[in-house]
Design a protein around this motif. Structure first.
Motif, PDB file in Angstrom:
ATOM      1  N   ALA A  56       0.823  -1.209   0.000  1.00  0.00           N
ATOM      2  CA  ALA A  56       0.000   0.000   0.000  1.00  0.00           C
ATOM      3  C   ALA A  56       0.859   1.263   0.000  1.00  0.00           C
ATOM      4  CB  ALA A  56      -0.938  -0.004   1.205  1.00  0.00           C
ATOM      5  N   ILE A  57       2.058   1.183   0.551  1.00  0.00           N
ATOM      6  CA  ILE A  57       2.924   2.370   0.613  1.00  0.00           C
ATOM      7  C   ILE A  57       3.321   2.847  -0.787  1.00  0.00           C
ATOM      8  CG2 ILE A  57       5.146   3.247   1.445  1.00  0.00           C
ATOM      9  CD1 ILE A  57       4.772   1.292   3.839  1.00  0.00           C
ATOM     10  N   PRO A  58       3.911   1.991  -1.647  1.00  0.00           N
ATOM     11  CA  PRO A  58       4.203   2.488  -2.998  1.00  0.00           C
ATOM     12  C   PRO A  58       2.949   2.798  -3.808  1.00  0.00           C
ATOM     13  CG  PRO A  58       4.879   0.189  -2.787  1.00  0.00           C
ATOM     14  CD  PRO A  58       4.469   0.654  -1.442  1.00  0.00           C
ATOM     15  N   PHE A  59       1.833   2.150  -3.482  1.00  0.00           N
ATOM     16  CA  PHE A  59       0.580   2.461  -4.169  1.00  0.00           C
ATOM     17  C   PHE A  59       0.177   3.906  -3.923  1.00  0.00           C
ATOM     18  CE2 PHE A  59      -4.080   2.694  -4.110  1.00  0.00           C
ATOM     19  CZ  PHE A  59      -4.353   2.292  -5.407  1.00  0.00           C
ATOM     20  N   PHE A  60       0.242   4.345  -2.660  1.00  0.00           N
ATOM     21  CA  PHE A  60      -0.130   5.722  -2.352  1.00  0.00           C
ATOM     22  C   PHE A  60       0.886   6.724  -2.896  1.00  0.00           C
ATOM     23  CE2 PHE A  60      -2.698   3.705   1.081  1.00  0.00           C
ATOM     24  CZ  PHE A  60      -3.923   4.109   0.594  1.00  0.00           C
ATOM     25  N   ILE A  61       2.151   6.343  -2.942  1.00  0.00           N
ATOM     26  CA  ILE A  61       3.161   7.213  -3.555  1.00  0.00           C
ATOM     27  C   ILE A  61       2.867   7.382  -5.047  1.00  0.00           C
ATOM     28  CG2 ILE A  61       5.609   7.407  -4.134  1.00  0.00           C
ATOM     29  CD1 ILE A  61       6.188   5.989  -1.451  1.00  0.00           C
ATOM     30  N   ALA A  62       2.503   6.292  -5.709  1.00  0.00           N
ATOM     31  CA  ALA A  62       2.180   6.363  -7.139  1.00  0.00           C
ATOM     32  C   ALA A  62       0.932   7.204  -7.380  1.00  0.00           C
ATOM     33  CB  ALA A  62       1.995   4.960  -7.704  1.00  0.00           C
ATOM     34  N   LEU A  63      -0.063   7.087  -6.501  1.00  0.00           N
ATOM     35  CA  LEU A  63      -1.258   7.915  -6.653  1.00  0.00           C
ATOM     36  C   LEU A  63      -0.928   9.396  -6.494  1.00  0.00           C
ATOM     37  CD1 LEU A  63      -4.150   6.014  -4.848  1.00  0.00           C
ATOM     38  CD2 LEU A  63      -3.643   6.139  -7.277  1.00  0.00           C
ATOM     39  N   ASN A  85       9.996  12.720 -14.309  1.00  0.00           N
ATOM     40  CA  ASN A  85      10.334  12.218 -12.973  1.00  0.00           C
ATOM     41  C   ASN A  85       9.128  11.569 -12.302  1.00  0.00           C
ATOM     42  OD1 ASN A  85      12.984  13.019 -13.189  1.00  0.00           O
ATOM     43  ND2 ASN A  85      12.634  14.982 -12.194  1.00  0.00           N
ATOM     44  N   ALA A  86       7.952  12.151 -12.480  1.00  0.00           N
ATOM     45  CA  ALA A  86       6.736  11.561 -11.900  1.00  0.00           C
ATOM     46  C   ALA A  86       6.464  10.190 -12.513  1.00  0.00           C
ATOM     47  CB  ALA A  86       5.543  12.490 -12.107  1.00  0.00           C
ATOM     48  N   LEU A  87       6.644  10.066 -13.814  1.00  0.00           N
ATOM     49  CA  LEU A  87       6.455   8.763 -14.465  1.00  0.00           C
ATOM     50  C   LEU A  87       7.493   7.754 -13.991  1.00  0.00           C
ATOM     51  CD1 LEU A  87       5.548   9.817 -18.098  1.00  0.00           C
ATOM     52  CD2 LEU A  87       4.078   8.658 -16.460  1.00  0.00           C
ATOM     53  N   ARG A  88       8.717   8.216 -13.764  1.00  0.00           N
ATOM     54  CA  ARG A  88       9.765   7.317 -13.267  1.00  0.00           C
ATOM     55  C   ARG A  88       9.411   6.796 -11.881  1.00  0.00           C
ATOM     56  NH1 ARG A  88      13.998   8.058 -10.039  1.00  0.00           N
ATOM     57  NH2 ARG A  88      13.709  10.308 -10.004  1.00  0.00           N
ATOM     58  N   VAL A  89       8.905   7.668 -11.024  1.00  0.00           N
ATOM     59  CA  VAL A  89       8.523   7.240  -9.672  1.00  0.00           C
ATOM     60  C   VAL A  89       7.345   6.269  -9.734  1.00  0.00           C
ATOM     61  CG1 VAL A  89       7.579   8.050  -7.469  1.00  0.00           C
ATOM     62  CG2 VAL A  89       9.443   9.303  -8.552  1.00  0.00           C
ATOM     63  N   ILE A  90       6.380   6.535 -10.602  1.00  0.00           N
ATOM     64  CA  ILE A  90       5.245   5.627 -10.756  1.00  0.00           C
ATOM     65  C   ILE A  90       5.724   4.262 -11.234  1.00  0.00           C
ATOM     66  CG2 ILE A  90       3.146   5.193 -12.095  1.00  0.00           C
ATOM     67  CD1 ILE A  90       2.636   8.233 -12.023  1.00  0.00           C
ATOM     68  N   LYS A  91       6.692   4.255 -12.152  1.00  0.00           N
ATOM     69  CA  LYS A  91       7.234   2.991 -12.652  1.00  0.00           C
ATOM     70  C   LYS A  91       7.905   2.204 -11.528  1.00  0.00           C
ATOM     71  CE  LYS A  91      11.089   3.166 -14.798  1.00  0.00           C
ATOM     72  NZ  LYS A  91      12.171   3.420 -15.751  1.00  0.00           N
ATOM     73  N   PHE A  92       8.718   2.875 -10.737  1.00  0.00           N
ATOM     74  CA  PHE A  92       9.391   2.181  -9.634  1.00  0.00           C
ATOM     75  C   PHE A  92       8.400   1.703  -8.575  1.00  0.00           C
ATOM     76  CE2 PHE A  92      13.405   4.628 -10.779  1.00  0.00           C
ATOM     77  CZ  PHE A  92      13.944   3.544 -11.454  1.00  0.00           C
ATOM     78  N   CYS A  93       7.356   2.457  -8.333  1.00  0.00           N
ATOM     79  CA  CYS A  93       6.334   2.025  -7.375  1.00  0.00           C
ATOM     80  C   CYS A  93       5.601   0.787  -7.880  1.00  0.00           C
ATOM     81  CB  CYS A  93       5.346   3.156  -7.102  1.00  0.00           C
ATOM     82  SG  CYS A  93       6.018   4.495  -6.116  1.00  0.00           S
ATOM     83  N   ALA A  94       5.302   0.759  -9.169  1.00  0.00           N
ATOM     84  CA  ALA A  94       4.628  -0.413  -9.729  1.00  0.00           C
ATOM     85  C   ALA A  94       5.524  -1.642  -9.659  1.00  0.00           C
ATOM     86  CB  ALA A  94       4.213  -0.134 -11.176  1.00  0.00           C
ATOM     87  N   VAL A  95       6.799  -1.468  -9.912  1.00  0.00           N
ATOM     88  CA  VAL A  95       7.735  -2.595  -9.802  1.00  0.00           C
ATOM     89  C   VAL A  95       7.838  -3.041  -8.349  1.00  0.00           C
ATOM     90  CG1 VAL A  95      10.171  -3.240 -10.032  1.00  0.00           C
ATOM     91  CG2 VAL A  95       9.024  -2.045 -11.888  1.00  0.00           C
TER      92      VAL A  95
END
Length: 159
Positions: A56-63, A85-95
């Protein structure tokens, strides 16, 4: 871009975030309470619940990053380094979400074996593959946006 579509996407993101937050606050503790009655399932269900809380932590970061990206789109600043940079963070959160569920997958398997419910394994696989699809999609968008920014900066220099 039409602000109505970004407002709709914001409301969908907020609805998703609220749903997952309510699940973390009320749903997962209820599952833990129900599983605590059976010692066999309690030892298997707690690692799964901990994995869900960790995911849930990376999920909320991605949101949050998606909301930032929508704000940049509203400001007509979508082709910027900040959106890359926002897309990069979303990618890392999904991984990261996918990695967490891969680590928890053996517990899904053992729960499915004990309860004789093979659908539990499919639920775990859905989380893994959905996160991987989002990671690949954001990686493609990130690369596309980088090349668009490079083309834009080259065009700005030629004038």
């Amino acid at each position: 871009m039409n602000r109505g579509s970004t407002y709709f996407l914001r409301s969908v993101i907020l609805l998703l975030g609220t749903s997952v937050l309510l699940l973390c606050i009320f749903g997962l503790p209820w599952i833990a309470k129900e599983a605590s009655g059976n010692a066999e399932f309690a030892s298997l269900i707690y690692p799964v619940l901990i994995g869900m809380y960790v995911a849930a932590i990376p999920f909320f970061i991605a949101l949050f990053q998606a909301l930032r990206l929508l704000r940049l789109i509203d400001k007509d600043d979508a082709f910027s380094v900040f959106s890359v940079n926002a897309l990069r963070v979303i990618k890392f959160c999904a991984v990261a979400i996918s990695v967490v569920y891969v680590m928890v997958m053996p517990f899904f398997y053992f729960i499915g074996e004990k309860d004789d419910a093979p659908g539990v394994i499919l639920i775990g696989l859905v989380f893994i593959f959905a996160s991987l699809v989002i990671a690949v999609f954001t990686a493609v968008l990130q690369k596309l946006l980088k090349s668009a920014i490079e083309i834009k900066s080259e065009n700005d220099l030629t004038v």
